[in-house]
Structures are given as C-alpha cells and as structure tokens.
Design an enzyme around this catalytic site. Structure first.
Site, PDB file in Angstrom:
ATOM      1  N   HIS A   1       0.985  -1.275   0.035  1.00 47.12           N
ATOM      2  CA  HIS A   1      -0.237  -0.202   0.264  1.00 47.12           C
ATOM      3  C   HIS A   1       1.088   1.332  -0.111  1.00 47.12           C
ATOM      4  O   HIS A   1       1.535   1.331   0.269  1.00 47.12           O
ATOM      5  CB  HIS A   1      -1.138   0.031   1.242  1.00 47.12           C
ATOM      6  CG  HIS A   1      -0.307  -0.057   2.859  1.00 47.12           C
ATOM      7  ND1 HIS A   1       0.507   1.551   3.382  1.00 47.12           N
ATOM      8  CD2 HIS A   1      -0.298  -1.035   3.798  1.00 47.12           C
ATOM      9  CE1 HIS A   1       0.883   0.493   4.116  1.00 47.12           C
ATOM     10  NE2 HIS A   1       0.821  -1.013   4.680  1.00 47.12           N
ATOM     11  N   ASP A   2       0.554   2.634  -0.627  1.00 47.70           N
ATOM     12  CA  ASP A   2       0.997   3.838  -0.439  1.00 47.70           C
ATOM     13  C   ASP A   2       2.114   3.737  -2.299  1.00 47.70           C
ATOM     14  O   ASP A   2       3.108   4.685  -0.930  1.00 47.70           O
ATOM     15  CB  ASP A   2       0.876   4.707   0.227  1.00 47.70           C
ATOM     16  CG  ASP A   2      -0.348   4.433   1.314  1.00 47.70           C
ATOM     17  OD1 ASP A   2      -1.312   5.180   0.741  1.00 47.70           O
ATOM     18  OD2 ASP A   2      -0.650   3.246   2.641  1.00 47.70           O
TER      19      ASP A   2
ATOM     20  N   GLY B   1       4.696  -1.217   2.635  1.00 46.45           N
ATOM     21  CA  GLY B   1       3.839  -0.044   2.761  1.00 46.45           C
ATOM     22  C   GLY B   1       5.097   1.349   2.455  1.00 46.45           C
ATOM     23  O   GLY B   1       6.193   1.245   3.027  1.00 46.45           O
TER      24      GLY B   1
END
Length: 263
Positions: free
Chosen positions: A125-126, A143
């Site tokens: 994520h991200d 992340g």
C-alpha cells in the site's frame, strides 16, 4: 489501438460496473470487480483478480494468477475508499500482488509506465513506482516505498517501509534495504544491503557519457568512501553539483530523506 470489443472468457466474472476499453482480453476464471477501469489493449490472463477502485492504462499484460488492487495489508485500514493507479505498457508476471493505498498514506498506490514485475513481486500500500523499472522474482516493497525511474531490483530483494530508491539504482540479489538509496547507486548484500559503487553499466546502457559517469563516481566516493561525516559530505557534494546536474539530483534526493541514508 484495437477497434474490437473486449474479449471475455466464458468462465471469467466481470462486474457490470467495470469499464473495459477496446481490445481488452480477460482470461479464464479471472475476476474483475466493480470500480475497475482497464484501458485499451490490456490483457488479463487466467486466474487473475482485479479489485477496485483501480485504474489501469493501456497495453498492460497480467500474465496469470495476479492479485491486483486488493485491500491494503494494514491493520489501520477500516474500509475507506482508496485506490490503485497503473499506467501503460507494464508487464505483471505470475502471482504478482499490488495493493491499494491507505487513508493515512495518501490514499493511492501508483505504478507508472513500461515496468516489468516478474513472478511473486509484491508492491504494498501507498508505494509509488515510476517508469522503466525491473523487479525480479520475489521483490518485495513494504508500504510507502518510493521507487524512481530505471531502477532494477534483483531477485529476493526488498525495501523497508518509507524507504526511497532513487533513479537508476540497482539492488543486487537478496539485498534488503532499510534506508534511502540515492540515485545511481548499486547495492550489494552483506546482512542488510550496503552500497557497493554506482550502477555504471546501467548508466552506460541509458546513454550516460564518460563525463557524467565520472562526476557520479566522484560524488559516490565523497559520500561513501571518504569517511567524512554526512554534513561535510553534503557540503562537498554541493560544490560538485555546480558542474553536474546528476550530482545535483543526488544531493536533492539526500536533502529530502525522511529515513536515514543507507551508508
């Protein structure tokens, strides 16, 4: 660009709310969820899962068994709307996983154009991956990792959360990085990955001439070989940057580091 309607295998499941461009192919037993947009000419192989909100550009290839746009693997995630944005002409080999963003990390994971992601790559994520990168088998990004252009990451290598990897960097097989990797740097394994020089061969292949490479080598020696404190090294790099845009890019990368520089 193809002028044909999407070609969907009878065993595939495509949500009516998904938007598929011209010439898109969806293979056997694949699942395309709601709020997914797939650009013209993209091929989705068998047994793939693409969940939304996800926007995918044109002429990408998902070879098979990919899991794209799934929920972030973050305990703080509470179902809020986040997304994944993928550019054009990327290749995702078998069992690649790419997760959507989190609200606390900006809400979006991005992958640019012309990247190769080989089998079992994981992009968490991200993360933000730029263009023309090659991630070899089992590359893993935690992340919030940012990866520049023309980065090569060898098999079984990975990056700790919030790390940044600069343009034209090269991570050797099994290198695990826990700090920022400046542009042009080559990282080898020694427990955690350690800088081992600059990515000279990669720079030559991309058209860097001898003068540019020499300036980058000098900057690397200043940063990693001279044995001076980081503050003094940065002062010397500032002097060198007057005659080299590449050194200026390297120095700007260091100045904007949130994590400690890997030295």
């Amino acid at each position: 660009m193809s002028n044909s309607a999407p070609l969907i295998h009878p065993s595939a499941v495509v949500d009516p709310a998904a938007r598929l461009g011209e010439g898109v192919r969806v293979g056997a037993f694949s699942l395309i969820g709601a709020d997914v947009q797939i650009g013209d000419g993209t091929e989705v192989g068998p047994h793939c899962s693409i969940q939304g909100p996800t926007r995918i550009g044109r002429d990408n290839r998902f070879i098979g068994h990919c899991a794209i746009g799934g929920e972030p693997q973050d305990k703080k995630y509470a179902g809020e709307r986040t997304e994944l944005v993928i550019g054009d002409r990327n290749v995702f080999r078998e069992f690649v996983t790419v997760n959507r963003g989190t609200a606390g990390g900006g809400g979006v994971t991005t992958i640019g154009n012309d990247n190769w992601m080989l089998a079992y790559v994981h992009v968490a994520h991200d993360c933000h991956v730029a263009d023309h990168c090659v991630f070899s088998n089992n590359t893993t990004l935690a992340g919030h990792v940012s990866v520049g252009n023309w980065v090569i990451i060898s098999g079984f290598a990975g990056a700790h959360q919030f790390c940044r990897i600069g343009d034209h960097a090269f991570l050797g097989m099994g290198a695990l990085v826990t700090g920022d990797i400046p542009p042009f740097t080559m990282v080898g394994i020694d427990g955690h990955g350690r800088p081992r020089g600059i990515n000279s061969e990669g720079l030559k292949r991309r058209g860097f001439d001898a003068t540019r490479i020499s300036a980058i080598k000098r900057a690397y020696r200043t940063l990693y070989v001279a044995g001076v404190p980081l503050a003094e090294a940065k002062q010397q790099l500032a002097e060198q940057a007057r005659d080299s845009d590449d050194v200026r890019q390297l120095l700007e990368f260091i100045e904007h580091s949130d994590r400690p520089l890997q030295r």
